[in-house]
Design a protein around this motif. Sequence first.
Motif, mmCIF file in Angstrom:
data_model
loop_
_atom_site.group_PDB
_atom_site.id
_atom_site.type_symbol
_atom_site.label_atom_id
_atom_site.label_comp_id
_atom_site.label_asym_id
_atom_site.label_seq_id
_atom_site.Cartn_x
_atom_site.Cartn_y
_atom_site.Cartn_z
ATOM 1 N N GLY A 64 -27.082 -21.387 -23.169
ATOM 2 C CA GLY A 64 -26.806 -22.662 -23.821
ATOM 3 C C GLY A 64 -25.349 -23.068 -23.775
ATOM 4 O O GLY A 64 -25.044 -24.261 -23.691
ATOM 5 N N PHE A 65 -24.446 -22.090 -23.801
ATOM 6 C CA PHE A 65 -23.030 -22.430 -23.951
ATOM 7 C C PHE A 65 -22.181 -21.938 -22.782
ATOM 8 O O PHE A 65 -20.994 -21.656 -22.927
ATOM 9 C CB PHE A 65 -22.511 -21.874 -25.287
ATOM 10 C CG PHE A 65 -23.260 -22.437 -26.465
ATOM 11 C CD1 PHE A 65 -22.963 -23.706 -26.955
ATOM 12 C CD2 PHE A 65 -24.305 -21.731 -27.052
ATOM 13 C CE1 PHE A 65 -23.673 -24.249 -28.019
ATOM 14 C CE2 PHE A 65 -25.018 -22.264 -28.120
ATOM 15 C CZ PHE A 65 -24.706 -23.530 -28.603
ATOM 16 N N SER A 66 -22.788 -21.874 -21.607
ATOM 17 C CA SER A 66 -22.066 -21.467 -20.395
ATOM 18 C C SER A 66 -22.188 -22.575 -19.350
ATOM 19 O O SER A 66 -22.577 -23.699 -19.660
ATOM 20 C CB SER A 66 -22.660 -20.159 -19.852
ATOM 21 O OG SER A 66 -23.970 -20.407 -19.358
ATOM 22 N N LYS A 67 -21.909 -22.248 -18.106
ATOM 23 C CA LYS A 67 -21.979 -23.225 -17.013
ATOM 24 C C LYS A 67 -23.396 -23.764 -16.803
ATOM 25 O O LYS A 67 -23.576 -24.780 -16.140
ATOM 26 C CB LYS A 67 -21.493 -22.580 -15.714
ATOM 27 C CG LYS A 67 -22.333 -21.375 -15.276
ATOM 28 C CD LYS A 67 -21.781 -20.724 -14.024
ATOM 29 C CE LYS A 67 -22.603 -19.506 -13.624
ATOM 30 N NZ LYS A 67 -22.099 -18.845 -12.418
ATOM 31 N N PHE A 68 -24.399 -23.081 -17.391
ATOM 32 C CA PHE A 68 -25.788 -23.523 -17.210
ATOM 33 C C PHE A 68 -26.216 -24.586 -18.230
ATOM 34 O O PHE A 68 -27.267 -25.195 -18.098
ATOM 35 C CB PHE A 68 -26.754 -22.335 -17.327
ATOM 36 C CG PHE A 68 -26.465 -21.211 -16.370
ATOM 37 C CD1 PHE A 68 -26.421 -21.434 -14.998
ATOM 38 C CD2 PHE A 68 -26.237 -19.922 -16.835
ATOM 39 C CE1 PHE A 68 -26.167 -20.395 -14.110
ATOM 40 C CE2 PHE A 68 -25.979 -18.874 -15.959
ATOM 41 C CZ PHE A 68 -25.934 -19.113 -14.599
ATOM 42 N N GLY A 69 -25.394 -24.776 -19.272
ATOM 43 C CA GLY A 69 -25.805 -25.623 -20.393
ATOM 44 C C GLY A 69 -26.133 -27.061 -20.023
ATOM 45 O O GLY A 69 -26.969 -27.703 -20.659
ATOM 46 N N HIS A 70 -25.479 -27.587 -18.973
ATOM 47 C CA HIS A 70 -25.683 -29.004 -18.610
ATOM 48 C C HIS A 70 -26.960 -29.233 -17.796
ATOM 49 O O HIS A 70 -27.389 -30.375 -17.622
ATOM 50 C CB HIS A 70 -24.490 -29.502 -17.785
ATOM 51 C CG HIS A 70 -24.471 -28.914 -16.398
ATOM 52 N ND1 HIS A 70 -24.020 -27.633 -16.127
ATOM 53 C CD2 HIS A 70 -24.899 -29.418 -15.205
ATOM 54 C CE1 HIS A 70 -24.150 -27.382 -14.843
ATOM 55 N NE2 HIS A 70 -24.671 -28.440 -14.243
ATOM 56 N N ILE A 71 -27.563 -28.153 -17.270
ATOM 57 C CA ILE A 71 -28.741 -28.301 -16.402
ATOM 58 C C ILE A 71 -29.899 -28.884 -17.206
ATOM 59 O O ILE A 71 -30.211 -28.438 -18.301
ATOM 60 C CB ILE A 71 -29.149 -26.943 -15.783
ATOM 61 C CG1 ILE A 71 -28.049 -26.445 -14.841
ATOM 62 C CG2 ILE A 71 -30.485 -27.054 -15.037
ATOM 63 C CD1 ILE A 71 -28.280 -25.058 -14.277
ATOM 64 N N ARG A 72 -30.528 -29.900 -16.633
ATOM 65 C CA ARG A 72 -31.623 -30.583 -17.331
ATOM 66 C C ARG A 72 -32.955 -29.920 -16.994
ATOM 67 O O ARG A 72 -33.172 -29.501 -15.858
ATOM 68 C CB ARG A 72 -31.637 -32.071 -16.921
ATOM 69 C CG ARG A 72 -32.315 -32.954 -17.943
ATOM 70 C CD ARG A 72 -32.001 -34.419 -17.693
ATOM 71 N NE ARG A 72 -30.681 -34.803 -18.135
ATOM 72 C CZ ARG A 72 -30.328 -35.064 -19.386
ATOM 73 N NH1 ARG A 72 -31.242 -34.959 -20.341
ATOM 74 N NH2 ARG A 72 -29.112 -35.411 -19.700
#
Length: 522
Positions: A64-72
């Motif tokens: 949730g709070f790493s580089k993956f967080g923006h992935i929809r």
Amino acid sequence: MMNNKKSVFYVSLAFSLALISLGAFIPDKLEAFSNYSLGFIYNNLGWFILGAVFIFFSFCMYLGFSKFGHIRLGNDADRPEYNTATWVGMLFSASIGISLVFWGVAEPVSYYISPPVGTGYTEQAAKTAMQYVYLHWGVSAWACYALVGVSLAFFQFRKKLPSSLSSVFYPLIGDRIKGSIGKWIDVLVVLSIVIGIATSLGFGTLQVNTGMNYLWGMPISIWIQAAIIAIVTVIYIASTISGLQGAIKHLSNLNMLLAFALMGFILFAGPTQTILKVLFQGIGDYVQNFVSMSFRTEPYNDGAWIANWTLFYFGWWIAWAPLVGSFVARISKGRTIKEFMIGAVFIPVLGSFTWFAVMGGSAIHLIQNMGQKALAEAVKTDVTSAFFKFLDYFPASTFMCILAMVLVMVFFITSANSAVFVLGMVSENGNPNPTHTTKTIWGVVIAAIAIVLIITGGLSGLQSALVATAIPLSILMLIMCYSTYKGLNEEISLEKAEKKYRKKLKITAGKPILPATEKLPE
């Protein structure tokens, strides 16, 4: 055998019917075996369950709070299908709603009477009680659901794979998810869902029957309980057939309204200042002691308290994760991973904490500060009646008891709704909109198991069997963490390649890169 298109449905149905037979003909042996299995797990693998749950929570926070967080969870242009309030309502209704009503008073009072450390019936026992209630219903529980939910939603909506849990393992086994390996994973998922929802339906029915007995003197009878299940079954099958946009959505909203009404009434009619202090103190103690409580194994004594409560709960959340996670995935299309984690882990936790502060905090206040020891005795004697006896201490108690029973019934229906929907999806090889026939069959099977277990007294045996499935499921979920990480990393690499290519050609984001007939260069 597993090559048939309907093999998951047939094999899992056969196992479910076998369980009904065991519960019907040898309930004592089923319970003895389940309890032995559970005892073995607690004594030898308790540390593994605690460690696995902590890893699930840590992994969810990392996503949730790493580089993956923006992935929809879907295409970049997708947006959430449901507004946040409805979405959170559906999360609650599908998962722990019915348990909150059952344990809202009974669990905090049980810990206050017999705390994990120290002496019961003291101020310290009251603080410890709320601290451990928050551990059992806090972020650890919701992380189990969120892990399955986010993994499945990513592969289902972003990667366009079937909505079965086997799809989550695509980065590791590729197209073999469509073969025997994938189908056996789905069979395990179906079994955990069937057992989980049948036992919840059974325990909820006992609570409703107890409420009817308490209010109107109606006898506590297996035939009345069977009638309650039959009525609920007709309603939930009918509402499931209406689909997610219909009854499930409206019933979830109704659930939240009823729960808020009941909670609001106790908050303002009860010891308001004490409740607010309990909420803040409990959250503070929970946050401060989260890590030590999460790893508490009691190696120098028999560890009975941890086994009976913490390990049982953590095992229960893992066993329920395939059901709730699959349903949460189905309703979460269009959200980013960061939005998903905040909404699926922290918002429900605040709701649960407030519920227990209002119900459990008030109950402990009545016993500790007001000397109402009869309430403690009621919890010791019969947990199914504890909530109704607690409401007796408030004005309009009869009306509140009726409201509580209606709430349990509606939670019944929404939990069973989501279970039948997920069972339909999984047993039809990931069909996001399963046929009415499949959903109806599963609805009847769940009701039959619940009725048989009530008649034969096999509920606790099957409940123990469900928690015993936590070991294979937690291994599966640990592998799921790696597979999801691998899939998300590949997604980030694709995004970088696309950005690089757009920059090279000076193409604005959102515009098509090439005509549909051409492909992005390797």
